[in-house]
Design an enzyme around this catalytic site. Structure first.
Site, short mmCIF file in Angstrom:
data_model
loop_
_atom_site.label_atom_id
_atom_site.label_comp_id
_atom_site.label_asym_id
_atom_site.label_seq_id
_atom_site.Cartn_x
_atom_site.Cartn_y
_atom_site.Cartn_z
N GLU A 1 -8.85 2.20 -14.77
CA GLU A 1 -7.84 1.40 -14.35
C GLU A 1 -7.39 0.54 -15.61
OE1 GLU A 1 -8.95 -1.11 -10.96
OE2 GLU A 1 -8.74 0.59 -9.58
N GLU B 1 -9.67 6.94 -6.17
CA GLU B 1 -10.20 5.99 -5.78
C GLU B 1 -9.09 5.55 -4.43
OE1 GLU B 1 -11.14 2.11 -7.23
OE2 GLU B 1 -12.06 2.94 -9.06
#
Length: 501
Positions: free
Chosen positions: A172, A291
């Protein structure tokens, strides 16, 4: 309400990569400590790994497990988790404002993964660290011997390399919350140079570059375009993340979110094709949706708690207790991945134990299945083979994220080895049953089995004292007839229909 679905033997999407049923374990809350690892637990093995949890993980048959993060990895020194346990340092984890004991590191996780029957999907720190540390980590894990890092691995008790094939280039990195957050150009350059170095060690590695943390990021989808233009020739997958929320307690809007997921996947697939064409490349980059899960039950309250606590070790954190409504959502998410099997090749439910997870544990006590365990189990066990291209005619409704949300969400999988067709079906309508005419063109049905998950209360949960409150039962809503099947799907229900050919 009626629906018509046609499955034709000649129309398929793609072979399903079994890794879309992957999982994720981060050093976060109780995912690791009192999750998979609890020395002294009545079921613990000599390594301190909980046997009851291992049994539940093996039952899920999750092919890959991503580790050690997640936000945690962006300030993690992998070397802290090797060597004698009594000499490992305690560190402050900036991601979750906790103290990390480092009693579990790469050796312990690799041994657990082998026992669990899952392959490792390891992440390197490209937040606070960079290329050199990533290169050393891969050498430590994968090189056969005769070098500093590989010989240190042997000294620490593992002579043979683990040969981990799948590596994530950070986590991320588009997020301002991330330690070492970078712009797309900065990250793309670093990821490309790191990928080149890792391929110098082993050109057969599969590398995952960071895409957008979610489709609401202000840099999406330009982030994907910039990063892929930097890295396209060196990487195999681009990662996407999405969590599903229902703060407003609006079931229709909640169950419409997979339509947003489908658009997200389609948009990034288009960016991949754009960069591929721009570079005149023959290389095919695909999506690692590493995710995903429902996450909102404890999210806001725990964010407040984190601000005030004093760096605890393995605290109770983000332990969402899932309800029956979440079963319907997880079923729709998995169906989306199956229908997008041509571009989604890896997906990881986040996470596996205790932290927004299908498995819960009590320290020193029981382990049990959350409600969402069941649709994930069914897809993992029976969703392998070839994704079918289904023609679906069904009424729907309008939602914030889509003009037409079909009341029936369905995916089909053909397993030629087993001689079966499996359909996963969610009736989004809470007021009416769905009568489904499922035509099988080019197939001859011999047997049909219906497994049903339903509860009158959308808020129904599984707990330590009532672990089977929401659980599958044998359904009676499917029958062979005409040129296919006739199905009756109860209101707000999840069904798996298995057809023997």
């Amino acid at each position: 309400m009626k629906a018509r679905v046609t499955a034709h033997s000649a129309f398929t999407v793609a072979d399903i990569d079994k890794r879309i049923y992957g999982s994720f374990l981060e050093h976060l809350g109780r995912a690791v400590y009192t999750g998979i690892y609890e020395p002294g637990h009545p079921t613990a093995d000599a390594s301190g790994m909980r046997g009851d949890v291992l049994e539940l993980v093996r039952e899920l048959d999750t092919p890959v497990c991503r580790y050690p993060g997640g936000n945690f990895v962006s300030a993690y020194n992998w070397e802290d988790g090797i060597g004698p346990k009594d000499q490992r340092p305690k560190r402050l984890d900036l991601a979750w404002r906790t103290t990390e004991s480092n009693q579990v590191g790469i050796h312990e996780f690799a041994d657990w993964a082998e026992k669990a029957g899952t392959e490792m999907m390891l992440a390197v720190n490209l937040g606070s660290r960079g290329l050199d540390e990533a290169r050393a980590f891969v050498e430590y894990v994968n090189h056969k011997g005769g070098t500093y890092w590989s010989d240190l691995r042997a000294k620490n008790g593992r002579k043979d390399p683990w040969n981990c094939r799948l590596w994530c280039l950070g986590n991320e990195m588009d997020g301002p919350w991330q330690v070492g957050h970078k712009s797309a150009a900065e990250y793309g350059h670093l990821a490309n140079e790191t990928a080149k170095a890792l391929r110098g060690l082993d050109p057969t590695l599969e590398l995952v570059v960071c895409g957008s943390s979610h489709s609401g990021m202000p840099t999406y989808p330009q982030w994907e375009a910039t990063v892929l233009e930097e890295t396209y020739d060196q990487v195999d997958h681009i990662s996407l993340h999405m969590y599903f929320e229902n703060y407003e307690k609006n079931t229709r809007e909640f169950l419409a979110l997979p339509e947003k997921l489908d658009t997200y996947i389609g948009t990034v697939a288009g960016v991949i094709d754009y960069v591929k064409a721009k570079k005149r490349s023959k290389r095919k980059v695909t999506i690692s949706f590493d995710e995903w899960n429902v996450w909102y039950h404890e999210r806001k309250a725990d964010a407040e708690r984190m601000r005030d606590w004093d760096w605890p070790e393995a605290p109770v954190l983000l332990e969402d207790i899932y309800n029956f409504e979440d079963v319907l959502q997880v079923g729709c998410i998995l169906n989306t991945f199956i229908r997008r099997a041509d571009v989604v090749k890896i997906a990881c439910i986040a996470q596996l134990v205790n932290v927004i997870a299908p498995i819960m544990t009590e320290p020193g006590g029981a382990a049990w299945r959350q409600t969402i365990y069941w649709p994930f189990l069914f897809a993992s066990k029976h969703g392998r083979g070839t994704a079918m291209q289904l023609a679906v005619e069904v009424p729907g409704y309008t939602a914030d994220h889509a003009a037409h949300v079909p009341w029936l969400d369905i995916a089909g999988v053909r397993d030629d080895d087993a001689g079966t067709l499996t359909f996963f079906a969610v009736n989004r309508n809470g007021d009416e049953p769905l009568e489904v005419d499922l035509a099988l063109d080019g197939f001859a049905a011999r047997t049909v089995e219906h497994t049903l998950i339903r509860h009158d209360d959308l808020e129904a949960r599984n707990t330590k004292d009532n672990p089977d409150n929401v659980a599958p039962v044998k359904g009676d809503g499917a029958a062979i007839g005409g040129k296919g099947l006739q199905l009756v799907l109860p209101p707000h229900s999840y069904s798996m229909i298995r057809v023997g050919l």
